[in-house]
Design a protein around this motif. Structure first.
Motif, mmCIF file in Angstrom:
data_model
loop_
_atom_site.group_PDB
_atom_site.id
_atom_site.type_symbol
_atom_site.label_atom_id
_atom_site.label_comp_id
_atom_site.label_asym_id
_atom_site.label_seq_id
_atom_site.Cartn_x
_atom_site.Cartn_y
_atom_site.Cartn_z
ATOM 1 N N PRO A 130 51.352 -61.036 -63.099
ATOM 2 C CA PRO A 130 50.163 -61.503 -62.383
ATOM 3 C C PRO A 130 48.902 -60.839 -62.930
ATOM 4 C CG PRO A 130 51.386 -59.954 -61.034
ATOM 5 C CD PRO A 130 52.203 -60.211 -62.272
ATOM 6 N N VAL A 131 47.837 -61.612 -63.042
ATOM 7 C CA VAL A 131 46.566 -61.100 -63.525
ATOM 8 C C VAL A 131 45.790 -60.595 -62.318
ATOM 9 C CG1 VAL A 131 44.435 -61.702 -64.706
ATOM 10 C CG2 VAL A 131 46.578 -62.757 -65.413
ATOM 11 N N SER A 132 45.365 -59.342 -62.370
ATOM 12 C CA SER A 132 44.657 -58.776 -61.222
ATOM 13 C C SER A 132 43.217 -59.277 -61.200
ATOM 14 C CB SER A 132 44.685 -57.254 -61.284
ATOM 15 O OG SER A 132 44.021 -56.817 -62.440
ATOM 16 N N GLN A 133 42.762 -59.585 -60.023
ATOM 17 C CA GLN A 133 41.406 -60.068 -59.815
ATOM 18 C C GLN A 133 40.566 -58.929 -59.246
ATOM 19 O OE1 GLN A 133 40.308 -63.087 -60.649
ATOM 20 N NE2 GLN A 133 42.323 -63.600 -61.452
ATOM 21 N N PRO A 134 39.292 -58.853 -59.631
ATOM 22 C CA PRO A 134 38.445 -57.794 -59.069
ATOM 23 C C PRO A 134 38.229 -58.010 -57.564
ATOM 24 C CG PRO A 134 37.165 -59.259 -60.475
ATOM 25 C CD PRO A 134 38.589 -59.670 -60.606
ATOM 26 N N THR A 135 38.172 -56.926 -56.845
ATOM 27 C CA THR A 135 37.990 -57.009 -55.395
ATOM 28 C C THR A 135 36.535 -57.304 -55.063
ATOM 29 O OG1 THR A 135 37.534 -54.664 -55.214
ATOM 30 C CG2 THR A 135 39.850 -55.344 -55.025
ATOM 31 N N VAL A 136 36.283 -57.582 -53.813
ATOM 32 C CA VAL A 136 34.924 -57.873 -53.356
ATOM 33 C C VAL A 136 34.019 -56.656 -53.560
ATOM 34 C CG1 VAL A 136 33.552 -58.512 -51.338
ATOM 35 C CG2 VAL A 136 35.798 -59.529 -51.676
ATOM 36 N N VAL A 137 34.546 -55.476 -53.306
ATOM 37 C CA VAL A 137 33.773 -54.252 -53.473
ATOM 38 C C VAL A 137 33.414 -54.046 -54.944
ATOM 39 C CG1 VAL A 137 33.831 -51.746 -53.212
ATOM 40 C CG2 VAL A 137 34.822 -53.194 -51.452
ATOM 41 N N ALA A 138 34.372 -54.279 -55.834
ATOM 42 C CA ALA A 138 34.104 -54.116 -57.259
ATOM 43 C C ALA A 138 33.031 -55.090 -57.736
ATOM 44 C CB ALA A 138 35.392 -54.319 -58.059
ATOM 45 N N LYS A 139 33.065 -56.303 -57.214
ATOM 46 C CA LYS A 139 32.041 -57.282 -57.585
ATOM 47 C C LYS A 139 30.667 -56.851 -57.094
ATOM 48 C CE LYS A 139 35.136 -61.278 -57.621
ATOM 49 N NZ LYS A 139 35.499 -62.516 -56.925
ATOM 50 N N ALA A 140 30.590 -56.336 -55.859
ATOM 51 C CA ALA A 140 29.311 -55.899 -55.296
ATOM 52 C C ALA A 140 28.743 -54.717 -56.082
ATOM 53 C CB ALA A 140 29.483 -55.526 -53.830
ATOM 54 N N VAL A 141 29.591 -53.774 -56.451
ATOM 55 C CA VAL A 141 29.134 -52.625 -57.225
ATOM 56 C C VAL A 141 28.633 -53.076 -58.590
ATOM 57 C CG1 VAL A 141 29.916 -50.522 -58.373
ATOM 58 C CG2 VAL A 141 30.565 -50.958 -56.019
ATOM 59 N N ALA A 142 29.329 -53.992 -59.211
ATOM 60 C CA ALA A 142 28.912 -54.489 -60.519
ATOM 61 C C ALA A 142 27.558 -55.178 -60.434
ATOM 62 C CB ALA A 142 29.964 -55.438 -61.074
ATOM 63 N N GLU A 143 27.299 -55.901 -59.361
ATOM 64 C CA GLU A 143 26.013 -56.581 -59.202
ATOM 65 C C GLU A 143 24.876 -55.597 -58.976
ATOM 66 O OE1 GLU A 143 25.180 -59.777 -59.677
ATOM 67 O OE2 GLU A 143 27.230 -59.989 -60.385
#
Length: 98
Positions: free
Chosen positions: A32-45
């Motif tokens: 399975p390919v891991s997807q970034p979490t919501v927190v990781a997306k927010a930090v990246a933004e």
């Protein structure tokens, strides 16, 4: 190899069968390919926002004392390192004036 009586002989670990390239590719595709979490997306933004970076850099404070505290710390460190300075001057035959 020498065998010592009354001790168990050395055993070899069982060898795994070698996998072919097809088997490796199939295992990678099935993983399975891991997807970034919501927190990781927010930090990246927020990291991409240059205003946020400038604000954080403006709030950075360094661990250096101000004013009289800086002079007191300097005097304390001079006394602390006095013995080392004297040792160097005797070792090299040179006087250090700081």
């Amino acid at each position: 190899m020498v065998n010592i009586p009354r001790l168990p002989t050395a055993t070899q670990a069982p060898q795994r069968p070698k996998r072919t390239d097809k088997q490796r590719k199939a295992e990678q595709a099935a993983a399975p390919v891991s997807q970034p979490t919501v927190v990781a997306k927010a930090v990246a933004e927020t990291i991409k926002d240059p205003a946020f970076i400038e604000e954080v850099q403006a709030r950075v404070q360094y661990d250096s004392p101000q004013g009289k505290n800086k002079q007191a710390l300097s005097a304390y460190l001079d006394v602390l390192h006095q013995a080392k300075r004297e040792e160097y001057s005797h070792l090299l035959g040179v006087d250090f004036y700081v």
